[in-house]
Enzyme design. Structure first.
Site, PDB file in Angstrom:
ATOM      1  N   THR A  22      59.499 -30.283 -40.433  1.00  0.00           N
ATOM      2  CA  THR A  22      59.814 -31.789 -40.063  1.00  0.00           C
ATOM      3  C   THR A  22      59.849 -32.271 -38.580  1.00  0.00           C
ATOM      4  OG1 THR A  22      62.193 -31.131 -39.744  1.00  0.00           O
ATOM      5  CG2 THR A  22      61.548 -31.609 -42.103  1.00  0.00           C
ATOM      6  N   ASP A  23      59.736 -31.488 -37.830  1.00  0.00           N
ATOM      7  CA  ASP A  23      59.701 -31.801 -36.410  1.00  0.00           C
ATOM      8  C   ASP A  23      58.661 -32.691 -35.994  1.00  0.00           C
ATOM      9  OD1 ASP A  23      62.025 -30.499 -36.003  1.00  0.00           O
ATOM     10  OD2 ASP A  23      61.415 -28.815 -35.050  1.00  0.00           O
ATOM     11  N   SER A  37      56.680 -26.452 -36.873  1.00  0.00           N
ATOM     12  CA  SER A  37      55.508 -27.367 -36.449  1.00  0.00           C
ATOM     13  C   SER A  37      56.108 -28.054 -35.122  1.00  0.00           C
ATOM     14  CB  SER A  37      55.558 -28.837 -37.482  1.00  0.00           C
ATOM     15  OG  SER A  37      57.176 -29.208 -37.589  1.00  0.00           O
ATOM     16  N   THR A  57      60.271 -25.539 -41.855  1.00  0.00           N
ATOM     17  CA  THR A  57      61.586 -24.897 -42.676  1.00  0.00           C
ATOM     18  C   THR A  57      61.209 -24.741 -44.070  1.00  0.00           C
ATOM     19  OG1 THR A  57      62.885 -25.819 -40.814  1.00  0.00           O
ATOM     20  CG2 THR A  57      63.984 -25.533 -42.854  1.00  0.00           C
TER      21      THR A  57
HETATM   22  N1  ASP Z   1      61.355 -26.494 -36.491  1.00  0.00           N
HETATM   23  C1  ASP Z   1      61.092 -26.804 -37.829  1.00  0.00           C
HETATM   24  C2  ASP Z   1      59.729 -27.214 -38.000  1.00  0.00           C
HETATM   25  O1  ASP Z   1      59.310 -28.477 -37.769  1.00  0.00           O
HETATM   26  C3  ASP Z   1      61.939 -27.813 -38.546  1.00  0.00           C
HETATM   27  C4  ASP Z   1      61.785 -28.208 -39.886  1.00  0.00           C
HETATM   28  O2  ASP Z   1      60.733 -28.047 -40.543  1.00  0.00           O
HETATM   29  O3  ASP Z   1      62.697 -28.877 -40.425  1.00  0.00           O
HETATM   30  O4  ASP Z   1      58.589 -26.682 -38.485  1.00  0.00           O
END
Ligand code: ASP
Length: 314
Positions: free
Chosen positions: A96-97, A63, A17
């Site tokens: 973040t995932d 991610s 993100t």
């Molecule tokens: N789906 C995103 C990822 O993990 C979520 C994020 O980065 O906050 O790439």
């Protein structure tokens, strides 16, 4: 007086993100992760410290779709840059995932003698109030710290260890916690307020990691709870699973039927690691129990740990 070369921080981009873009600056949810190049992310973050910032795009993904081959490539690039004398530390921008998984993995396979700082964002780069630039600036500050070594996560003004960090919220900007262990430090206005020492992990040789993703040991997580029976374990054995992490109730206790199924799996050569589905704390053992304990590792991290142990034992 000898002129010391300016220190360099290398920012490795993995997507997420923090590199996401939406059609509107007011849209914090309808974005595509892994879109903006890491060079542009670096350009958008201000760096207080007098450093040269280099960037390299290692991957550009959401991610949630992280793969073992990318982990292997990332570990190689981190080790490469850490070995350069002029490099003070390495920053990794990530989604973040699965941030906590990559952080734990890196902490077990890269012998870091300098800071390796992962960071991310909850809002896309296109957001009117993006959190990525500040998180990246904080991560860069931490990467220039002398006398510190290891893999850490800088997020929302807090520094977490790779061992303890976990994502605890799907939306809030302050989405990560270190659980019972607590954070390593606060990052305040470009300064670090230390709260505890950075822990060290034992390192596994990187050459144990197979190039072919299908050759990584297959480890799954099974959760114990009401009415849990052994069907999923039987199916996993039949499909050729190498290891099972069981997320037990409370202090790692298991439904008796599931426990019997896991004992059967172990007898057939499947490695079992016992963790707890409790959000905080560690399994407390007073007498030795069946199945090795994952201690304070969450089931998600225990899965990585078991995979690495299986690789080490090959
Ligand atoms: N789906 C995103 C990822 O993990 C979520 C994020 O980065 O906050 O790439």
């Amino acid at each position: 007086m000898q002129n010391l070369p300016e220190r360099t921080v290398v920012v490795l981009g993995m997507g997420g993100t923090i590199a996401g873009r939406a059609a509107s600056a007011d849209d914090n949810l309808g974005y595509v992760a892994g879109t903006v190049g890491v060079g542009a992310l670096v350009a958008s973050a201000s760096h207080d410290a007098p450093v040269t910032v280099e960037s390299e795009q290692v991957a550009q993904i959401d991610s949630k779709d992280m793969e073992f081959a990318l982990w292997r490539r990332l570990a190689g690039r981190v080790a490469h840059h850490l070995a350069r004398v002029e490099v003070a530390g390495v920053v990794v921008t990530h989604g973040t995932d699965t941030l906590e998984e990559t952080a734990y993995f890196l902490s077990r396979v890269v012998a870091a003698d300098k800071p390796v700082v992962l960071t991310a964002a909850m809002r896309p780069a296109s957001s009117r109030q993006a959190d990525g630039p500040q998180n990246l600036a904080d991560a860069t500050t931490v990467a220039t710290l002398g006398g510190r070594a290891g893999v850490v996560v800088a997020f929302a003004g807090t520094l977490h260890s790779a061992h303890d960090v976990r994502k605890v919220h799907p939306y809030r900007l302050d989405a990560f916690s270190s659980g019972d262990a607590g954070p390593l430090a606060r990052i305040e206005d470009g300064r670090l307020r230390a709260l505890r020492d950075w822990p060290a992990e034992s390192i596994m040789a990187r050459d144990r990691m197979p190039e072919d993703a299908s050759a990584w040991p297959w480890v799954e997580i099974v959760t114990s709870g009401t009415g849990t029976d052994g069907r999923v374990v039987a199916a996993l054995i039949a499909a050729g699973v190498a290891g099972i992490v069981v997320a037990g109730t409370g202090n790692g206790s298991l439904h008796r039927v599931l426990e019997a199924a896991l004992a059967d799996a172990e007898a057939r050569g499947v490695a079992i690691l016992r963790s707890t589905r409790c959000l905080d704390g560690t399994i407390v053992e007073n007498t030795p129990r069946r199945f090795a304990s994952a201690g304070d590792l969450t089931p998600v991290k225990a899965r990585i740990e078991l995979m690495l142990r299986l690789l080490e034992s090959r």
